[in-house]
Write a protein that holds these residues in place. Structure first.
Motif, PDB file in Angstrom:
ATOM      1  N   PRO A   1     -20.087   2.702 -14.876  1.00  0.00           N
ATOM      2  CA  PRO A   1     -20.513   2.998 -13.494  1.00  0.00           C
ATOM      3  C   PRO A   1     -19.342   2.889 -12.510  1.00  0.00           C
ATOM      4  O   PRO A   1     -19.323   2.017 -11.642  1.00  0.00           O
ATOM      5  N   LEU A   2     -18.375   3.771 -12.649  1.00  0.00           N
ATOM      6  CA  LEU A   2     -17.140   3.651 -11.873  1.00  0.00           C
ATOM      7  C   LEU A   2     -17.373   3.987 -10.405  1.00  0.00           C
ATOM      8  O   LEU A   2     -17.937   5.033 -10.075  1.00  0.00           O
ATOM      9  N   ASP A   3     -16.923   3.113  -9.537  1.00  0.00           N
ATOM     10  CA  ASP A   3     -17.104   3.276  -8.097  1.00  0.00           C
ATOM     11  C   ASP A   3     -15.883   3.990  -7.515  1.00  0.00           C
ATOM     12  O   ASP A   3     -14.804   3.421  -7.450  1.00  0.00           O
ATOM     13  N   CYS A   4     -16.071   5.234  -7.116  1.00  0.00           N
ATOM     14  CA  CYS A   4     -14.938   6.007  -6.607  1.00  0.00           C
ATOM     15  C   CYS A   4     -14.974   6.125  -5.082  1.00  0.00           C
ATOM     16  O   CYS A   4     -14.175   6.826  -4.483  1.00  0.00           O
ATOM     17  N   GLY A   5     -15.907   5.453  -4.450  1.00  0.00           N
ATOM     18  CA  GLY A   5     -16.100   5.637  -3.017  1.00  0.00           C
ATOM     19  C   GLY A   5     -15.173   4.797  -2.154  1.00  0.00           C
ATOM     20  O   GLY A   5     -15.056   5.033  -0.969  1.00  0.00           O
ATOM     21  N   ASP A   6     -14.493   3.830  -2.749  1.00  0.00           N
ATOM     22  CA  ASP A   6     -13.562   3.030  -1.945  1.00  0.00           C
ATOM     23  C   ASP A   6     -12.130   3.502  -2.227  1.00  0.00           C
ATOM     24  O   ASP A   6     -11.928   4.581  -2.752  1.00  0.00           O
ATOM     25  N   CYS A   7     -11.171   2.690  -1.902  1.00  0.00           N
ATOM     26  CA  CYS A   7      -9.780   3.109  -2.038  1.00  0.00           C
ATOM     27  C   CYS A   7      -9.126   2.692  -3.356  1.00  0.00           C
ATOM     28  O   CYS A   7      -7.953   2.962  -3.576  1.00  0.00           O
ATOM     29  N   HIS A   8      -9.881   2.065  -4.238  1.00  0.00           N
ATOM     30  CA  HIS A   8      -9.179   1.418  -5.353  1.00  0.00           C
ATOM     31  C   HIS A   8      -8.593   2.395  -6.359  1.00  0.00           C
ATOM     32  O   HIS A   8      -7.776   2.002  -7.191  1.00  0.00           O
ATOM     33  N   LEU A   9      -8.981   3.696  -6.238  1.00  0.00           N
ATOM     34  CA  LEU A   9      -8.394   4.679  -7.155  1.00  0.00           C
ATOM     35  C   LEU A   9      -7.242   5.481  -6.530  1.00  0.00           C
ATOM     36  O   LEU A   9      -6.718   6.404  -7.156  1.00  0.00           O
ATOM     37  N   ALA A  10      -6.847   5.135  -5.300  1.00  0.00           N
ATOM     38  CA  ALA A  10      -5.770   5.890  -4.640  1.00  0.00           C
ATOM     39  C   ALA A  10      -4.493   5.894  -5.485  1.00  0.00           C
ATOM     40  O   ALA A  10      -3.786   6.904  -5.564  1.00  0.00           O
ATOM     41  N   TRP A  11      -4.226   4.785  -6.140  1.00  0.00           N
ATOM     42  CA  TRP A  11      -3.006   4.697  -6.975  1.00  0.00           C
ATOM     43  C   TRP A  11      -2.943   5.792  -8.015  1.00  0.00           C
ATOM     44  O   TRP A  11      -1.881   6.283  -8.374  1.00  0.00           O
ATOM     45  N   LEU A  12      -4.120   6.200  -8.473  1.00  0.00           N
ATOM     46  CA  LEU A  12      -4.193   7.175  -9.558  1.00  0.00           C
ATOM     47  C   LEU A  12      -4.358   8.593  -9.014  1.00  0.00           C
ATOM     48  O   LEU A  12      -3.533   9.470  -9.253  1.00  0.00           O
ATOM     49  N   ILE A  13      -5.423   8.793  -8.255  1.00  0.00           N
ATOM     50  CA  ILE A  13      -5.796  10.145  -7.831  1.00  0.00           C
ATOM     51  C   ILE A  13      -4.786  10.708  -6.822  1.00  0.00           C
ATOM     52  O   ILE A  13      -4.377  11.867  -6.910  1.00  0.00           O
ATOM     53  N   ARG A  14      -4.330   9.856  -5.897  1.00  0.00           N
ATOM     54  CA  ARG A  14      -3.417  10.340  -4.848  1.00  0.00           C
ATOM     55  C   ARG A  14      -1.959  10.187  -5.270  1.00  0.00           C
ATOM     56  O   ARG A  14      -1.160  11.099  -5.114  1.00  0.00           O
ATOM     57  N   ASP A  15      -1.620   9.026  -5.849  1.00  0.00           N
ATOM     58  CA  ASP A  15      -0.209   8.706  -6.040  1.00  0.00           C
ATOM     59  C   ASP A  15       0.345   9.093  -7.414  1.00  0.00           C
ATOM     60  O   ASP A  15       1.542   9.358  -7.542  1.00  0.00           O
ATOM     61  N   SER A  16      -0.483   9.083  -8.452  1.00  0.00           N
ATOM     62  CA  SER A  16       0.045   9.349  -9.801  1.00  0.00           C
ATOM     63  C   SER A  16      -0.917  10.189 -10.632  1.00  0.00           C
ATOM     64  O   SER A  16      -1.321   9.787 -11.726  1.00  0.00           O
ATOM     65  N   PRO A  17      -1.286  11.366 -10.137  1.00  0.00           N
ATOM     66  CA  PRO A  17      -2.304  12.149 -10.852  1.00  0.00           C
ATOM     67  C   PRO A  17      -1.884  12.535 -12.270  1.00  0.00           C
ATOM     68  O   PRO A  17      -2.745  12.797 -13.108  1.00  0.00           O
ATOM     69  N   SER A  18      -0.588  12.550 -12.546  1.00  0.00           N
ATOM     70  CA  SER A  18      -0.184  12.924 -13.914  1.00  0.00           C
ATOM     71  C   SER A  18      -0.700  11.912 -14.940  1.00  0.00           C
ATOM     72  O   SER A  18      -0.889  12.245 -16.111  1.00  0.00           O
ATOM     73  N   LEU A  19      -0.955  10.700 -14.472  1.00  0.00           N
ATOM     74  CA  LEU A  19      -1.469   9.687 -15.412  1.00  0.00           C
ATOM     75  C   LEU A  19      -2.876  10.017 -15.899  1.00  0.00           C
ATOM     76  O   LEU A  19      -3.330   9.493 -16.912  1.00  0.00           O
ATOM     77  N   LEU A  20      -3.561  10.901 -15.160  1.00  0.00           N
ATOM     78  CA  LEU A  20      -4.914  11.281 -15.580  1.00  0.00           C
ATOM     79  C   LEU A  20      -4.924  11.949 -16.952  1.00  0.00           C
ATOM     80  O   LEU A  20      -5.958  11.999 -17.620  1.00  0.00           O
ATOM     81  N   ASN A  21      -3.759  12.452 -17.361  1.00  0.00           N
ATOM     82  CA  ASN A  21      -3.691  13.076 -18.688  1.00  0.00           C
ATOM     83  C   ASN A  21      -4.031  12.107 -19.811  1.00  0.00           C
ATOM     84  O   ASN A  21      -4.390  12.528 -20.908  1.00  0.00           O
ATOM     85  N   ALA A  22      -3.894  10.843 -19.531  1.00  0.00           N
ATOM     86  CA  ALA A  22      -4.200   9.849 -20.567  1.00  0.00           C
ATOM     87  C   ALA A  22      -5.543   9.152 -20.325  1.00  0.00           C
ATOM     88  O   ALA A  22      -5.852   8.164 -20.982  1.00  0.00           O
ATOM     89  N   VAL A  23      -6.311   9.671 -19.364  1.00  0.00           N
ATOM     90  CA  VAL A  23      -7.623   9.074 -19.080  1.00  0.00           C
ATOM     91  C   VAL A  23      -8.701  10.052 -19.539  1.00  0.00           C
ATOM     92  O   VAL A  23      -8.713  11.212 -19.133  1.00  0.00           O
TER      93      VAL A  23
END
Ligand code: NAG
Length: 401
Positions: free
Chosen positions: A356-378
């Motif tokens: 139940p991942l909560d995407c509504g706050d800022c805690h994913l900014a590191w990934l989605i905004r700052d390092s989207p290339s890391l999503l390749n391993a998620v």
């Protein structure tokens, strides 16, 4: 890979319940026999009836006896001439008296089998095996399997004594397995599999098992609690197994914490702890000394992971966290892992399906905004509102710190 082959072969044909019970986990031995099984069927020259015989060009004779009494079996092997069988599989006949099924001395009348498989159709049948039941096979047998029996009366010490080639002992869906604490010295044994079986809790001394050069210890579905797992792993960790063990499965037990001994195993690279119950992964829970292959942690009610919970080389490691209760995907935990994983082609991954991942706050900014290339391993990461991580708009995190 003969061991692997016969495992699949056997499980497919007569023990599909074992295969189902192990589910995904069977895949490591599901390599190539599935093809040969269809094409490899040939009639045997000699008559083994009422047992069945298949002459596999690649493996040799595969004899299967279903409920055939032991005198008949001895008679079959006295009139046939092939000395070495690839496999001998017996679903034991009804007990002569009470519930005790006795396998007599020299069951195969001097013949030898590479794989020996004994099954009971009813769980209250107690299996005994004469010390010399398979004596002629002692320098040939590499695989021993038993399923479905009550093993309370089985003397492992004697009937396996001197089995110099035995690499695998596999016990499934049985009861009272405690006698394995008296396994004789088996110089080739590298794989011990005890699944969906009771009796491990009655073992007081695991030291003999610890002194075997086990590369694979698979103990799924045995109702092990933390203390029982500690007893087993402490024995392993303080023995030669410490430098041999590569694969450890403790799935579907009753663990409430990650075993503390894991870091004692210098070669451990394949670990399955799925379907236990440890909500918090604390710092240092997993500290691997060799490059990780996989780490299964699914269905563990995990809701929190502390920084540095995962330590080691995860470049090609696959971490399965699916079916847990994670609401957060923390930078401090995962950035170091993902950076390793994307540094090579065909690198590792973190699977987050059904959290139940909560995407509504800022805690994913590191990934989605700052390092989207890391999503390749998620893999399979979906927010609780149904949005995939990969569909999140980086600009939504523009105002985050
Ligand atoms: C999880 O483990 C329990 C026993 O602890 C077992 O009954 C259940 O079938 C397991 N679930 C899965 C999906 O393997």
């Amino acid at each position: 890979m003969k061991t692997v082959d016969i495992l699949l072969f056997t499980l497919c044909i007569s023990l599909s319940n074992v295969k189902l019970a192990s589910g995904r986990n069977i895949e490591w031995w599901a390599s190539d026999k599935s093809n040969s099984q269809k094409t490899d069927r040939n009639l045997c020259v000699e008559d083994y009836s009422p047992c069945n015989c298949n002459d596999s060009p690649s493996y040799g004779l595969e004899i299967t006896c279903d409920g055939v009494d032991v005198l008949t079996i001895q008679d079959i092997f006295s009139r046939t001439t092939t000395n070495d069988l690839f496999s001998f599989q017996l679903t034991v006949p009804s007990p002569a008296e009470g519930n005790v099924v006795s396998i007599p001395a020299d069951l195969l009348n001097g013949k030898r089998a590479g794989n020996i498989l004994l099954n009971c159709p009813f769980p209250d049948w107690q299996l005994t095996i004469d010390a010399d039941a398979f004596r002629p096979s002692s320098d040939l047998t590499f695989f021993f399997f038993t399923a479905g029996c009550d093993l309370n009366l089985l003397d492992f010490t004697s009937f396996l004594d001197g089995f110099l080639s035995l690499t695998t002992v596999f016990i499934s869906q049985s009861s009272n397995v405690q006698g394995i604490q008296n396994l004789p010295a088996l110089p080739s044994l590298n794989q011990l599999i005890v699944t969906y079986t009771t009796g491990l809790e009655k073992i007081t001394d695991f030291s003999r098992l610890g002194n075997v050069q086990l590369r694979r210890l698979l103990l799924n579905g045995n109702q092990l609690d933390d203390q029982m797992a500690d007893n087993i792993l402490n024995a392993m960790a303080s023995s030669s197994a410490a430098t041999a063990l590569e694969m450890l499965w403790l799935a579907s037990n009753q663990l409430t914490r990650v075993p503390a001994q894991l870091s004692s195993f210098s070669r451990l690279i394949q670990l399955d702890l799925s379907n236990n119950s440890f909500p918090v992964l604390s710092s240092g829970s997993f500290s691997f000394n060799a490059p990780v292959d996989y780490l299964y942690l699914e269905s563990n009610t995990i809701n929190s992971i502390e920084p540095s919970a995962f330590q080691g080389d995860f470049t090609r490691g696959r971490i399965y966290l699916r079916f847990n209760s994670l609401s957060r995907f923390e930078e401090a935990v995962f950035r170091p892992l993902l950076e390793q994983m994307i540094s090579v082609t065909n690198g590792g991954l973190v699977n987050l399906e059904s959290n139940p991942l909560d995407c509504g706050d800022c805690h994913l900014a590191w990934l989605i905004r700052d390092s989207p290339s890391l999503l390749n391993a998620v893999e399979s990461a979906v927010c609780s509102d149904g949005t995939a991580f990969s569909a999140l708009n980086p600009s939504a995190f523009a105002d985050c710190p």
